[in-house]
Design an enzyme around this catalytic site. Structure first.
Site, PDB file in Angstrom:
ATOM      1  N   ASN A   1      -8.375 -47.814 -45.084  1.00 17.60           N
ATOM      2  CA  ASN A   1      -9.243 -46.995 -44.224  1.00 17.60           C
ATOM      3  C   ASN A   1      -9.251 -47.657 -42.848  1.00 17.60           C
ATOM      4  O   ASN A   1      -9.844 -48.719 -42.680  1.00 17.60           O
ATOM      5  CB  ASN A   1     -10.652 -46.967 -44.826  1.00 17.60           C
TER       6      ASN A   1
ATOM      7  N   LYS B   1     -10.695 -46.682 -40.195  1.00 17.24           N
ATOM      8  CA  LYS B   1     -11.921 -46.414 -39.422  1.00 17.24           C
ATOM      9  C   LYS B   1     -11.527 -45.957 -38.012  1.00 17.24           C
ATOM     10  O   LYS B   1     -10.540 -45.240 -37.865  1.00 17.24           O
ATOM     11  CB  LYS B   1     -12.814 -47.649 -39.385  1.00 17.24           C
TER      12      LYS B   1
ATOM     13  N   HIS C   1     -18.150 -42.001 -47.220  1.00 19.54           N
ATOM     14  CA  HIS C   1     -18.092 -43.437 -46.907  1.00 19.54           C
ATOM     15  C   HIS C   1     -19.475 -43.884 -46.447  1.00 19.54           C
ATOM     16  O   HIS C   1     -20.192 -43.121 -45.796  1.00 19.54           O
ATOM     17  CB  HIS C   1     -17.043 -43.676 -45.810  1.00 19.54           C
TER      18      HIS C   1
ATOM     19  N   GLU D   1     -20.431 -45.639 -44.085  1.00 16.34           N
ATOM     20  CA  GLU D   1     -20.651 -45.525 -42.625  1.00 16.34           C
ATOM     21  C   GLU D   1     -20.992 -44.080 -42.247  1.00 16.34           C
ATOM     22  O   GLU D   1     -21.747 -43.842 -41.313  1.00 16.34           O
ATOM     23  CB  GLU D   1     -19.422 -46.048 -41.867  1.00 16.34           C
TER      24      GLU D   1
ATOM     25  N   GLU E   1     -18.191 -48.935 -53.351  1.00 15.58           N
ATOM     26  CA  GLU E   1     -18.202 -49.752 -52.136  1.00 15.58           C
ATOM     27  C   GLU E   1     -19.634 -50.216 -51.845  1.00 15.58           C
ATOM     28  O   GLU E   1     -20.399 -49.506 -51.172  1.00 15.58           O
ATOM     29  CB  GLU E   1     -17.695 -48.939 -50.947  1.00 15.58           C
TER      30      GLU E   1
ATOM     31  N   GLY F   1     -17.098 -54.860 -44.535  1.00 14.49           N
ATOM     32  CA  GLY F   1     -16.937 -55.438 -43.195  1.00 14.49           C
ATOM     33  C   GLY F   1     -17.726 -56.723 -42.981  1.00 14.49           C
ATOM     34  O   GLY F   1     -17.869 -57.186 -41.855  1.00 14.49           O
TER      35      GLY F   1
ATOM     36  N   SER G   1     -14.597 -55.858 -48.197  1.00 17.39           N
ATOM     37  CA  SER G   1     -14.003 -57.144 -47.806  1.00 17.39           C
ATOM     38  C   SER G   1     -12.885 -57.607 -48.748  1.00 17.39           C
ATOM     39  O   SER G   1     -12.768 -58.793 -49.050  1.00 17.39           O
ATOM     40  CB  SER G   1     -15.085 -58.222 -47.684  1.00 17.39           C
TER      41      SER G   1
HETATM   42  C1  PEP Z   1     -14.096 -49.769 -45.982  1.00 19.54           C
HETATM   43  O1  PEP Z   1     -14.146 -49.447 -44.804  1.00 19.54           O
HETATM   44  O2  PEP Z   1     -14.079 -48.896 -46.850  1.00 19.54           O
HETATM   45  C2  PEP Z   1     -14.070 -51.194 -46.327  1.00 19.54           C
HETATM   46  C3  PEP Z   1     -14.110 -51.524 -47.594  1.00 19.54           C
HETATM   47  O3  PEP Z   1     -14.024 -52.091 -45.276  1.00 19.54           O
HETATM   48  P1  PEP Z   1     -13.703 -53.663 -45.382  1.00 19.54           P
HETATM   49  O4  PEP Z   1     -12.520 -53.844 -46.276  1.00 19.54           O
HETATM   50  O5  PEP Z   1     -13.421 -54.092 -43.974  1.00 19.54           O
HETATM   51  O6  PEP Z   1     -14.928 -54.319 -45.937  1.00 19.54           O
END
Ligand code: PEP
Length: 250
Positions: A9, A11, A95, A97, A167, A173, A213
């Protein structure tokens, strides 16, 4: 055995030029990888470029969001058929976000998943608890609520085609990956929800990705858990070498 998936992803990162450069580095690195599905979800503006670059390869393209409407006066929105035409096969829905900053609800997630399916896109539906919810012992309740109100609203047939992503918001992040055991426990909750709502068969066929992460140095521990069917990756998907390392580890 469920087939693994590594999905990136991006973003709100990467221009069209960055996208071309990424694919010319990534494709030779993953060319021989047949054991998992590989997906990249660029920003809307780079989808066509990514789809063109990935044509004929083992990398599929996804959107990061989709409108719940077929078309209409919805300034700033992008429809499922537009994503399909631009070259998407998948779309990320719900997601954290989107839920956090754009107030998306479980009802939005259900409607978006439905229109994505009708159009021929495969939804990657995201669920996960915040740190506060985990600390208050609400993880299971939150996951159940997000499951029932979102993918749980689909028909059996529709549900059998989606991907789910666990998630935890506190791991996205932040560099704080869930331990493999925490991730597997959450996946078991979601699989139980799928069994209760649909059937044991649907639950055991459901592919659940872990996101939060994930990096080349922690993916092995996560993938050692039978419950985890792959990863949804933000930061580490921006660099072709680290993304390729994740694909190889899966
Ligand atoms: C994501 O944006 O779905 C995500 C898991 O980000 P990150 O791997 O940076 O934590």
């Amino acid at each position: 055995m469920r087939r693994r998936v590594i999905a990136g992803n991006w973003k709100m990162y990467k221009t069209i030029a960055d996208t071309r450069a990424f694919f010319s580095s990534l494709l030779p690195l993953v060319a021989g990888e047949k054991n998992c599905d590989i997906i990249i979800a660029p920003p809307f503006t780079a989808i066509s470029t990514a789809a063109e670059a990935a044509r004929g390869s083992n990398v599929a393209i996804g959107g990061q969001n989709v409108s719940w409407s077929k078309e209409g006066a919805f300034t700033g929105e992008v429809s499922a058929s537009m994503l399909l035409e631009a070259g998407c096969r998948y779309v990320i829905i719900g997601h954290s976000e989107r839920r956090q900053f754009f107030h998306e609800t479980d009802d939005n997630v259900a409607k978006k998943s439905l229109i994505a399916m009708e159009t021929g896109l495969i939804p990657i539906v995201c669920v996960g608890e915040t740190q506060e919810q985990r600390d208050s012992g609400l993880t299971e309740e939150v996951l159940r609520r997000q499951f029932i109100g979102g993918p749980g609203a689909l028909t059996q047939d529709e549900f059998s085609r989606i991907l789910l992503a666990y998630e935890p918001v506190w791991a996205i992040g932040t560099g704080r990956t869930a331990t493999p055991e925490i991730a597997a426990a959450a996946h078991r909750i979601l699989r139980r929800c799928a069994g209760e709502k649909f059937s044991v068969h649907h639950a055991s066929a459901l592919r659940i990705l872990y996101g939060g992460s994930v990096k080349p140095d922690n993916i092995q521990g996560l993938m050692a858990q039978e419950e985890l069917d792959g990863a949804l990756v933000g930061g580490a998907s921006l660099d072709p070498k680290s993304f390729a390392a994740l694909v190889k580890a899966a």
